[in-house]
Design an enzyme around this catalytic site. Sequence first.
Site: not given
Length: 487
Positions: A174, A45, A207, A202-203, A89, A92, A144
């Site tokens: 993390e 979001g 980070h 992916l991107v 994610e 979610k 990540h």
Amino acid sequence: MKKAILAVSFGTTYPDTLEKTIAATERAIGEAFAGWEVRRAFTSGKIIEKLRARDGVQIDNVTAALQRLLREGYTHVAVQPTHVMHGEEYEKMLSQLEPFRTQLKLSVGMPLLHAECDYTAAADALLDWIGRPKQDEALIFMGHGTAHFANASYSQMEHVLQSSCERVFVATVEGYPTLDSVLAKLKKRPQIHRVTLAPFMLVAGDHAKNDMAGGEDSWKDTLTAGGYEVRCVLKGIGECEAIRNLFVQHCREAVSALLPQGKLCGVGVGPGDPELMTMKAVRVLQEADVVMVPDTCTSDKTALAIAKPYLCGQELMYVQTPMVRDKSVMDAAHQQAAETICALLDEGKQVVFLTLGDPTIYSTYLYIHQKVLAMGYTAEIVPGVPSFCAAAARLGISLCLGSEPLLIVPASHDAEKLMDVPANKVFMKAGRSILELQKTLAAHGMLETASMVENCSMETERVYPHFSELKEPTGYFSLVIAKEGSV
């Protein structure tokens, strides 16, 4: 039926990496599934709001994207995440899909790392893409990390990578493994003086640009302070074509689960006699839901006439297959036929396409077969008895013996060019130029060893053991066998 693929990503606010990774993955999916609308949704979001406020760009979340598809009349939606693993994610996203399962036919693809084979394929893809580190170098992938139990995927990924090269490590921002845990391993390898850092995301977003390759307190800064020469690869793994292909494969599984596809079978019905159809051809024909009949815009439907004794209520559908030499006209007709067939396969129907003789020999079907395969569907070829084999049997002669070669020639396409090739020759579909072919064979000393059969094994069959005796034009399905030596 109206179908779409919803590509779901965490998202990024960096337009450069978005285009090279998320958009590139979406394009790969779109190219693999012709006829499917590909849409985008982000699960973050914060990223959605920042893009709206900063750039005026509106990206749907999963709920909004599905609501939009419903309003536009879509009925079947395959959801393909670009997430690395089954983490927060991903869960979610699954929860957001639940309210729509009563309104849409939904199927969900797997994230990048799901089965054991995914880890191996991803490891091979990344090492081929970035390159394996040299003896004095280590390669560290930055993941990540998450508090979710799926975080164990990072350790498994490192284990698989190290089975190919022991100087490759995975650390997370993390979660675990941490950069400190990797540094402890590096200290035990004093021969390592250089380190390459690359995102395992992916991107190449915040980070990668800041935590990995930024200034003070970044991974690069920490490793440099530790005495290592550091190189940063600011490319998300979505820039790797082989990684994108893994997402496409997972999407293919989701599409297959959503729409159990029918299968196309190109069935060779042989030269004319229904009894020369193979047992498999008859079985496949009788199991079909739809039988496609080639329509050359004439009254002749020879393939259908041959297969007719074995039909048992299947739907018949005529397909325009114009017999012209204009390639653009032919290609357009073949494309239309392929699209018609694929629409039937989407409905789960079993489709048979009838073709005279064998589908692999000068057959219109092969053009359509290739297009259907290219559109991601399943197609099979059921061989038939070729006309030249039936003709040789009818004449009681061999096509070739011992070391004799055999040359198959479409007689209407300048047979003169091939006359000097040392081989027994079959001239197929010679009707339009049959008398010209007689003269050509006579000029090359092959007329006396030539035989002809017209409409082989049909009721209108005519047999000429001595082709030289023919005095009048014949029909389209005329076939000449000319031997290099005596018959």
